[in-house]
Design a protein around this motif. Structure first.
Motif, PDB file in Angstrom:
ATOM      1  N   LEU A  23      16.171   8.636 -22.586  1.00  0.00           N
ATOM      2  CA  LEU A  23      16.480   8.837 -21.176  1.00  0.00           C
ATOM      3  C   LEU A  23      15.238   9.322 -20.429  1.00  0.00           C
ATOM      4  N   GLU A  24      14.537  10.277 -20.987  1.00  0.00           N
ATOM      5  CA  GLU A  24      13.332  10.792 -20.340  1.00  0.00           C
ATOM      6  C   GLU A  24      12.302   9.691 -20.149  1.00  0.00           C
ATOM      7  N   GLU A  25      12.118   8.855 -21.153  1.00  0.00           N
ATOM      8  CA  GLU A  25      11.167   7.745 -21.041  1.00  0.00           C
ATOM      9  C   GLU A  25      11.563   6.808 -19.896  1.00  0.00           C
ATOM     10  N   PHE A  26      12.864   6.513 -19.794  1.00  0.00           N
ATOM     11  CA  PHE A  26      13.357   5.636 -18.728  1.00  0.00           C
ATOM     12  C   PHE A  26      13.125   6.256 -17.345  1.00  0.00           C
ATOM     13  N   LEU A  27      13.456   7.530 -17.199  1.00  0.00           N
ATOM     14  CA  LEU A  27      13.316   8.182 -15.896  1.00  0.00           C
ATOM     15  C   LEU A  27      11.849   8.262 -15.467  1.00  0.00           C
ATOM     16  N   ARG A  28      10.962   8.488 -16.407  1.00  0.00           N
ATOM     17  CA  ARG A  28       9.533   8.536 -16.064  1.00  0.00           C
ATOM     18  C   ARG A  28       9.049   7.193 -15.531  1.00  0.00           C
ATOM     19  N   LYS A  29       9.624   6.117 -16.031  1.00  0.00           N
ATOM     20  CA  LYS A  29       9.202   4.781 -15.606  1.00  0.00           C
ATOM     21  C   LYS A  29       9.808   4.370 -14.272  1.00  0.00           C
ATOM     22  N   THR A  30      10.971   4.916 -13.935  1.00  0.00           N
ATOM     23  CA  THR A  30      11.721   4.399 -12.785  1.00  0.00           C
ATOM     24  C   THR A  30      11.761   5.334 -11.575  1.00  0.00           C
ATOM     25  N   ILE A  31      11.518   6.609 -11.749  1.00  0.00           N
ATOM     26  CA  ILE A  31      11.598   7.566 -10.635  1.00  0.00           C
ATOM     27  C   ILE A  31      10.194   8.010 -10.243  1.00  0.00           C
ATOM     28  N   ASP A  32       9.856   7.796  -8.980  1.00  0.00           N
ATOM     29  CA  ASP A  32       8.523   8.142  -8.487  1.00  0.00           C
ATOM     30  C   ASP A  32       8.276   9.647  -8.617  1.00  0.00           C
ATOM     31  N   ASP A  33       7.042   9.983  -8.954  1.00  0.00           N
ATOM     32  CA  ASP A  33       6.604  11.391  -9.017  1.00  0.00           C
ATOM     33  C   ASP A  33       7.469  12.239  -9.956  1.00  0.00           C
ATOM     34  N   PHE A  34       7.940  11.634 -11.034  1.00  0.00           N
ATOM     35  CA  PHE A  34       8.717  12.403 -12.006  1.00  0.00           C
ATOM     36  C   PHE A  34       7.796  13.429 -12.658  1.00  0.00           C
ATOM     37  N   PRO A  35       8.208  14.699 -12.738  1.00  0.00           N
ATOM     38  CA  PRO A  35       7.312  15.752 -13.229  1.00  0.00           C
ATOM     39  C   PRO A  35       6.859  15.522 -14.670  1.00  0.00           C
ATOM     40  N   ASP A  36       5.683  15.983 -14.953  1.00  0.00           N
ATOM     41  CA  ASP A  36       5.141  15.884 -16.307  1.00  0.00           C
ATOM     42  C   ASP A  36       5.601  17.090 -17.125  1.00  0.00           C
ATOM     43  N   GLU A  37       6.918  17.260 -17.170  1.00  0.00           N
ATOM     44  CA  GLU A  37       7.528  18.355 -17.919  1.00  0.00           C
ATOM     45  C   GLU A  37       8.732  17.801 -18.677  1.00  0.00           C
ATOM     46  N   PRO A  38       9.129  18.441 -19.762  1.00  0.00           N
ATOM     47  CA  PRO A  38      10.202  17.887 -20.591  1.00  0.00           C
ATOM     48  C   PRO A  38      11.543  17.858 -19.866  1.00  0.00           C
ATOM     49  N   LEU A  39      12.319  16.827 -20.155  1.00  0.00           N
ATOM     50  CA  LEU A  39      13.646  16.677 -19.561  1.00  0.00           C
ATOM     51  C   LEU A  39      14.628  17.613 -20.255  1.00  0.00           C
ATOM     52  N   GLN A  40      15.439  18.286 -19.461  1.00  0.00           N
ATOM     53  CA  GLN A  40      16.484  19.158 -19.991  1.00  0.00           C
ATOM     54  C   GLN A  40      17.834  18.633 -19.527  1.00  0.00           C
ATOM     55  N   MET A  41      18.867  18.879 -20.313  1.00  0.00           N
ATOM     56  CA  MET A  41      20.186  18.333 -19.984  1.00  0.00           C
ATOM     57  C   MET A  41      21.274  19.340 -20.301  1.00  0.00           C
ATOM     58  N   ASN A  42      22.202  19.496 -19.364  1.00  0.00           N
ATOM     59  CA  ASN A  42      23.439  20.240 -19.566  1.00  0.00           C
ATOM     60  C   ASN A  42      24.591  19.361 -19.108  1.00  0.00           C
ATOM     61  N   GLN A  43      25.799  19.868 -19.213  1.00  0.00           N
ATOM     62  CA  GLN A  43      26.970  19.064 -18.887  1.00  0.00           C
ATOM     63  C   GLN A  43      27.863  19.810 -17.911  1.00  0.00           C
ATOM     64  N   PHE A  44      28.430  19.058 -16.961  1.00  0.00           N
ATOM     65  CA  PHE A  44      29.448  19.629 -16.089  1.00  0.00           C
ATOM     66  C   PHE A  44      30.778  19.552 -16.832  1.00  0.00           C
ATOM     67  N   PRO A  45      31.479  20.685 -16.994  1.00  0.00           N
ATOM     68  CA  PRO A  45      32.608  20.726 -17.924  1.00  0.00           C
ATOM     69  C   PRO A  45      33.908  20.143 -17.390  1.00  0.00           C
ATOM     70  N   SER A  46      34.052  20.011 -16.083  1.00  0.00           N
ATOM     71  CA  SER A  46      35.336  19.590 -15.525  1.00  0.00           C
ATOM     72  C   SER A  46      35.492  18.085 -15.592  1.00  0.00           C
ATOM     73  N   GLY A  47      36.702  17.629 -15.294  1.00  0.00           N
ATOM     74  CA  GLY A  47      36.973  16.201 -15.242  1.00  0.00           C
ATOM     75  C   GLY A  47      37.615  15.699 -16.519  1.00  0.00           C
ATOM     76  N   HIS A  48      38.394  14.632 -16.367  1.00  0.00           N
ATOM     77  CA  HIS A  48      39.101  14.040 -17.496  1.00  0.00           C
ATOM     78  C   HIS A  48      38.651  12.606 -17.749  1.00  0.00           C
ATOM     79  N   SER A  49      37.661  12.134 -17.037  1.00  0.00           N
ATOM     80  CA  SER A  49      37.332  10.716 -17.088  1.00  0.00           C
ATOM     81  C   SER A  49      35.863  10.523 -17.422  1.00  0.00           C
ATOM     82  N   ASN A  50      35.060  10.138 -16.421  1.00  0.00           N
ATOM     83  CA  ASN A  50      33.645   9.917 -16.683  1.00  0.00           C
ATOM     84  C   ASN A  50      32.956  11.210 -17.117  1.00  0.00           C
ATOM     85  N   LEU A  51      31.880  11.064 -17.859  1.00  0.00           N
ATOM     86  CA  LEU A  51      31.090  12.215 -18.302  1.00  0.00           C
ATOM     87  C   LEU A  51      29.935  12.411 -17.329  1.00  0.00           C
TER      88      LEU A  51
END
Length: 359
Positions: A23-51
């Motif tokens: 995912l980080e590799e993809f975002l670096r290629k597709t989003i302008d000025d993506f920071p040169d720092e490691p990607l971090q990920m958390n999750q929103f806990p609510s919802g019963h459908s999409n993640l």
């Protein structure tokens, strides 16, 4: 589920991880000025459908949405369509978050997904934030701003947007009724008393759509974000998966189906978890919502009982689809183990509204 701000995330749940390196590799290629720092990920806990996940690197942050794990119902959880809806709506309706990028490359995280901007504010779900608990008029104020926002959405001129090419307003309610009945039959696991008569009534009583508008089709409190400094303002609307151009009263019906009242049957109140904030004193009744909406829009709401009946049936189908996935072992989330009871309660309440009405 509980009241939370969009800062409230959890570590990614076991079994719902994604390949963060790809995912980080993809975002670096597709989003302008993506920071040169490691990607971090958390999750929103609510919802019963999409993640839904928080993704951030340095000062950059976004929200990633992907379908649930396992097989999904046909035409459901269409990430590309939701991305295109946001892309079409954001310029004229800024409450719809700006979408950044979509990918259907399963090699990145295992499914199609899109990334959109992150908003920060207060999402009100099952309780009032502490700042409003001592405000006697909080329920009325929040109710009113919700109705006004729905009316504003329904006033948009969609004919000058790409939504014209993405949607088919003509015959909308006929397709909806027939389509959701078919979805129910595909996911059916139990016989529910009254289901056949309810389906018959829905098919026979479809009202004529008098006008079409942009509809969210999942408009409820926990899909809205309020300004933390001024909760009389909504600063974001989320979960546009079902949005389209169709009958605005169908959208109102969906909102009413989520607008639980304290006097509703217990299974209806708690079918998807803790009852929503609308059961608390001071909030509008469903009748209040309908009356303000009619004043805001000038629309004839004479047939609202049909739209609410159909909305309850739609909710029953959604609950049944989730339960079907649980019963088939496609998800082990124990929250879903009794959703067949929720389905039955919603069908029975839909039958009640069909016969008794709310107006």
């Amino acid at each position: 589920m509980s009241s939370f701000t969009f800062q409230d995330t959890i570590p990614v749940r076991e079994g719902e991880e994604v390949n963060i390196e790809r995912l980080e590799e993809f975002l670096r290629k597709t989003i302008d000025d993506f920071p040169d720092e490691p990607l971090q990920m958390n999750q929103f806990p609510s919802g019963h459908s999409n993640l839904t996940y928080e993704v951030k690197a340095g000062d950059w942050e976004g929200v990633l949405r992907r379908p649930p794990l396992g097989p999904v119902a046909p035409k459901a959880h269409d990430m590309e369509r939701e991305y295109q809806v946001l892309k079409a709506l954001h310029p004229s309706f800024p409450l719809a978050p700006r979408p950044y990028v979509f990918s259907d490359d399963h090699g990145i995280i295992g499914s199609p997904f899109f990334v959109m901007e992150r908003r920060r504010g207060v999402v009100i779900d099952t309780d009032l934030p502490e700042s409003l608990k001592s405000t006697p008029e909080a329920g009325k104020m929040l109710s009113s701003v919700m109705v006004k926002t729905l009316a504003e959405l329904h006033s948009l001129d969609y004919k000058d947007t790409p939504l014209m090419q993405m949607t088919k307003p003509d015959g909308f309610m006929q397709r909806q009724v027939q389509g959701w009945i078919k979805r129910y039959e595909r996911a059916k696991t139990h016989e529910v008393p009254g289901e056949n008569e309810l389906k018959k009534q829905l098919v026979e009583k479809i009202p004529e759509t008098k006008e079409a508008s942009v509809i969210h089709y999942d408009f409820k409190f926990n899909n809205a974000m309020f300004d933390a400094a001024d909760p009389s303002k909504i600063i974001g609307l989320f979960d546009w998966e079902m949005a389209t151009v169709g009958d605005p009263l169908a959208d109102l019906g969906v909102t009413l189906s989520y607008w639980i009242e304290s006097g509703d049957p217990e299974l209806l109140q708690k079918g998807f978890g803790k009852p929503p904030v609308t059961v608390q004193p001071g909030f509008y009744t469903r009748r209040d919502v309908v009356e303000q909406y009619a004043k805001e829009t000038g629309r004839d709401v004479e047939n609202i009982d049909f739209y609410l009946t159909f909305a309850y049936f739609k909710l029953a189908v959604i609950a049944q689809q989730i339960y079907y996935r649980f019963k088939k072992g496609q998800t082990n989330d124990q929250r879903f183990s009794k959703f067949h009871q929720t389905t039955a309660a919603l069908i029975q309440h839909a039958d009640y509204i069909s016969r008794k009405g709310i107006m």
